[in-house]
Design an enzyme around this catalytic site. Structure first.
Site, mmCIF file in Angstrom:
data_model
loop_
_atom_site.group_PDB
_atom_site.id
_atom_site.type_symbol
_atom_site.label_atom_id
_atom_site.label_comp_id
_atom_site.label_asym_id
_atom_site.label_seq_id
_atom_site.Cartn_x
_atom_site.Cartn_y
_atom_site.Cartn_z
ATOM 1 N N GLY A 1 0.815 -1.213 0.000
ATOM 2 C CA GLY A 1 0.000 0.000 0.000
ATOM 3 C C GLY A 1 0.844 1.256 0.000
ATOM 4 O O GLY A 1 0.393 2.328 -0.391
ATOM 5 N N LYS B 1 9.753 2.764 0.632
ATOM 6 C CA LYS B 1 8.603 2.733 1.536
ATOM 7 C C LYS B 1 8.188 4.175 1.801
ATOM 8 O O LYS B 1 8.990 4.968 2.301
ATOM 9 C CB LYS B 1 8.995 2.026 2.844
ATOM 10 N N ASP C 1 -2.717 6.905 2.531
ATOM 11 C CA ASP C 1 -2.092 7.866 1.621
ATOM 12 C C ASP C 1 -0.816 7.380 0.934
ATOM 13 O O ASP C 1 -0.238 8.092 0.111
ATOM 14 C CB ASP C 1 -1.799 9.176 2.367
ATOM 15 N N GLY C 2 -0.338 6.195 1.298
ATOM 16 C CA GLY C 2 0.865 5.676 0.645
ATOM 17 C C GLY C 2 2.156 6.322 1.130
ATOM 18 O O GLY C 2 3.223 6.108 0.554
ATOM 19 N N ARG D 1 14.671 0.290 0.929
ATOM 20 C CA ARG D 1 15.098 -0.947 1.588
ATOM 21 C C ARG D 1 15.313 -2.059 0.576
ATOM 22 O O ARG D 1 14.815 -1.986 -0.551
ATOM 23 C CB ARG D 1 14.118 -1.335 2.695
ATOM 24 N N ARG E 1 5.920 -12.654 0.761
ATOM 25 C CA ARG E 1 5.443 -12.906 2.133
ATOM 26 C C ARG E 1 4.529 -14.137 2.180
ATOM 27 O O ARG E 1 4.061 -14.576 1.115
ATOM 28 C CB ARG E 1 4.611 -11.690 2.588
ATOM 29 N N ASP F 1 0.986 -11.200 6.597
ATOM 30 C CA ASP F 1 1.508 -10.360 5.507
ATOM 31 C C ASP F 1 2.862 -9.764 5.890
ATOM 32 O O ASP F 1 3.544 -9.198 5.044
ATOM 33 C CB ASP F 1 0.529 -9.234 5.153
ATOM 34 N N ASN F 2 3.240 -9.887 7.157
ATOM 35 C CA ASN F 2 4.543 -9.379 7.601
ATOM 36 C C ASN F 2 5.539 -10.495 7.853
ATOM 37 O O ASN F 2 6.516 -10.316 8.575
ATOM 38 C CB ASN F 2 4.374 -8.531 8.865
ATOM 39 N N ASP G 1 9.232 -5.501 7.664
ATOM 40 C CA ASP G 1 8.210 -4.527 8.072
ATOM 41 C C ASP G 1 8.372 -4.100 9.530
ATOM 42 O O ASP G 1 7.695 -4.591 10.428
ATOM 43 C CB ASP G 1 6.789 -5.048 7.816
HETATM 44 P P1 AMP Z 1 1.469 -2.939 8.097
HETATM 45 O O1 AMP Z 1 0.666 -3.007 9.327
HETATM 46 O O2 AMP Z 1 2.432 -1.788 8.026
HETATM 47 O O3 AMP Z 1 2.098 -4.233 7.730
HETATM 48 O O4 AMP Z 1 0.437 -2.592 6.922
HETATM 49 C C1 AMP Z 1 -0.689 -3.376 6.620
HETATM 50 C C2 AMP Z 1 -1.207 -3.003 5.262
HETATM 51 O O5 AMP Z 1 -1.567 -1.604 5.226
HETATM 52 C C3 AMP Z 1 -0.217 -3.186 4.129
HETATM 53 O O6 AMP Z 1 -0.945 -3.583 2.994
HETATM 54 C C4 AMP Z 1 0.365 -1.807 3.964
HETATM 55 O O7 AMP Z 1 0.907 -1.611 2.685
HETATM 56 C C5 AMP Z 1 -0.846 -0.918 4.212
HETATM 57 N N1 AMP Z 1 -0.480 0.418 4.682
HETATM 58 C C6 AMP Z 1 0.068 0.760 5.875
HETATM 59 N N2 AMP Z 1 0.267 2.088 5.950
HETATM 60 C C7 AMP Z 1 -0.153 2.617 4.776
HETATM 61 C C8 AMP Z 1 -0.203 3.941 4.217
HETATM 62 N N3 AMP Z 1 0.195 5.002 4.891
HETATM 63 N N4 AMP Z 1 -0.707 4.070 2.967
HETATM 64 C C9 AMP Z 1 -1.131 3.014 2.254
HETATM 65 N N5 AMP Z 1 -1.120 1.756 2.724
HETATM 66 C C10 AMP Z 1 -0.645 1.546 3.956
HETATM 67 MG MG MG Z 2 3.311 -4.886 6.426
#
Ligand code: AMP
Ligand code: MG
Length: 513
Positions: free
Chosen positions: A102, A121, A133-134, A191, A198, A268-269, A278
């Site tokens: 994301g 990232k 917001d990515g 990174r 995953r 997913d992590n 992550d």
């Molecule tokens: P995480 O908890 O960081 O492993 O994220 C879980 C999911 O949310 C993954 O698909 C990430 O890519 C997405 N994600 C986390 N933060 C953001 C962000 N700020 N914008 C878009 N996607 C996000």
């Molecule tokens: Mg993640």
């Protein structure tokens, strides 16, 4: 700047047929093309020469505008097509459906001594950004940048960090999820890993019963990372699962050894290569408390607490086994692999704990000695890192006093309890019949002197938010040699200061990053 680009992921795996970048469910594809956004005022804060070299950069490249533009997504390397990966995952025990990169955008793969993927990232939205917001903020980017490198130098399998940059844009975050959103400096970490595949990368296709894409990813994984196995072969798929089990056990034993708590062990992590991946609301044990989790989102159930990590590793592997079963249709080898997790963990964990106290030839009784050690470690607050480091040269438990947070009135009683253990321990060491100097050397090679304590990152973040980046560099340097004496940086060999005990960022963190 000349790199040996070899984009096997995008050339060998099914692509999303829609080239446009909008949020959506993506079917029958391992990735979608996604272009990083341009940032307002990119600024390089730190670059990792060792990783840069590994990727084929020259040292002079790191000072160029071209490098800065590359690692902030402002310029695409010639003949490459950045992409985001599709994956799903179980979050906190529940199937969450499609997640995907994301806010991670893979720039390309380079071939040097191995194949590496370079990923940004925080470089903008992808089809997998859902409602977010990515982007990434400085505080979480400092934490990821430093921790991945700290882990690498501790000998823990991990993704690596190439660079840390400011985007120059402001990013809105509600850090504590309490309705107080504020603007924070945006940042981008570049990174690197051999692969960012995953558990959830496989799960998403099994959940959709998309055997063709699942098979393609399975074969790709074998071709590039497990070449001794055979593509399109059920036994090899089962063997691949066994290897993922083995790698996951090893990684988690390392986490337990150094006192690392990942904080968000969602599937997913979990890397298919058994690398730590992550870095979000992770934390390091200060005092030895198996019930501790750094993640405020998990504070109720503490699913991902330190002492639970080995069980969660297994739980996650069960989910992956279900996925593999979609193709192998034979439960037995998968069940055997899962059963081996427990035995492998027990053996390796005992060896690891024994190594931490200088026993090189563990026997069955040592499990009891380790158990009573853990009971004592929990009795009063005891700094894990200090304790094991001091133990190497201790001739009586009083020599470890610096590691304890003992209230004055409990001191006598606590030390008496410890004395019993210490005497048994000394007896056991005598049986080993190994010269003291060798014991010390071996213990110091598994018990780090310096780890990235939570408050240390926070100090570096506080300074960076005031445009002082010197502490990032100091900690980066310190953590390149975590097992060595570094007298000039001895101040970091100390218990967490009192002010840090309940401070946000030092003892607890949210997923907001
Ligand atoms: P995480 O908890 O960081 O492993 O994220 C879980 C999911 O949310 C993954 O698909 C990430 O890519 C997405 N994600 C986390 N933060 C953001 C962000 N700020 N914008 C878009 N996607 C996000
Ligand atoms: Mg993640």
């Amino acid at each position: 700047m000349k790199l040996n680009i070899q984009n096997t992921f995008t050339s060998e795996l099914p692509a999303d047929s829609n080239p446009n970048n909008f949020t959506r469910q993506v079917d029958n594809a391992c990735y979608s093309l996604a272009t990083p956004i341009n940032t307002k005022a990119p600024k390089l804060l730190h670059a990792n020469k060792e990783v840069a070299k590994q990727l084929g950069f020259e040292e002079k490249d790191l000072k160029t505008q071209e490098f800065l533009n590359l690692v902030t997504g402002n310029q695409i390397y010639p003949n490459t097509a950045p992409y985001a990966m599709c994956y799903g995952g179980h979050q906190f025990g529940n199937w969450a459906g499609q997640l995907g990169d994301g806010r991670a955008i893979n720039l390309f793969q380079v071939q040097t001594d191995a194949s590496y993927t370079l990923q940004l990232k925080g470089a903008g939205k992808t089809p997998y950004s859902r409602t977010a917001d990515g982007l990434a903020v400085l505080r979480s980017s400092v934490r990821e940048y430093l921790c991945a490198e700290a882990m690498h130098h501790l000998g823990v399998p991990t993704t690596r960090s190439l660079s840390l940059s400011l985007s120059g844009d402001q990013v809105l975050r509600d850090m504590l999820y309490n309705g107080n959103a504020t603007y924070e400096p945006g940042a981008i970490v570049a990174r690197v890993s051999e692969s960012f595949i995953r558990f959830g990368s496989f799960q998403i296709f099994a959940s959709r019963n998309d055997k063709a894409t699942l098979g393609a990813l399975m074969n790709y994984t074998i071709r590039h990372y497990f070449p001794h196995l055979t593509e399109n072969d059920k036994d090899s798929y089962a063997q691949l699962f066994q290897e993922v089990v083995n790698a996951t056990v090893k990684m988690i034993v390392h986490w337990q050894r150094v006192g690392f708590v990942h904080g968000v062990m969602n599937t997913d992590n979990m890397s298919i290569l058994g690398q730590t991946i992550d870095y979000g609301p992770y934390g390091w044990l200060d005092n030895y408390d198996p019930d501790w989790t750094p993640n405020t989102t998990d504070s109720q159930n503490r699913r991902y607490r330190y002492g639970q990590q080995p069980n969660i590793g297994l739980w996650n592997l069960y989910q992956l086994a279900n996925t593999f079963y979609t193709l192998t249709e034979d439960a037995k080898p998968l069940e055997e692999a899962l059963a081996s997790y427990k035995t492998q963990f027990e053996t390796q964990n005992l060896e690891m704990m024994c190594a931490k106290i200088g026993i090189q030839h563990p026997n069955k009784q040592d499990a009891i000695l380790i158990q009573s050690l853990e009971t004592n470690l929990k009795r009063v607050e005891t700094d894990m890192t200090l304790f094991f480091r001091l133990l190497a040269t201790a001739s009586q438990i009083e020599d470890c006093l610096e590691a304890f947070y003992i209230p004055e009135e409990l001191k006598g009683e606590t030390l008496t309890e410890w004395q019993v253990w210490f005497e048994q321990y000394q007896q056991r060491l005598i049986q080993e019949n190994i010269p003291k100097e060798e014991i010390i050397e071996k213990m110091n090679a598994v018990n780090p002197k310096y780890v990235l304590r939570n408050y240390m990152s926070q100090l570096a973040i506080d300074a960076a938010e005031e445009s002082d980046y010197s502490l990032i560099d100091e900690l980066y340097t310190l953590l390149q040699n975590p097992y060595d004496e570094q007298p000039e940086l001895q101040k970091w060999f100390a218990k967490r200061p009192d002010w840090a005990k309940n401070k946000v960022g030092c003892s607890m963190l949210s997923c907001s990053s």
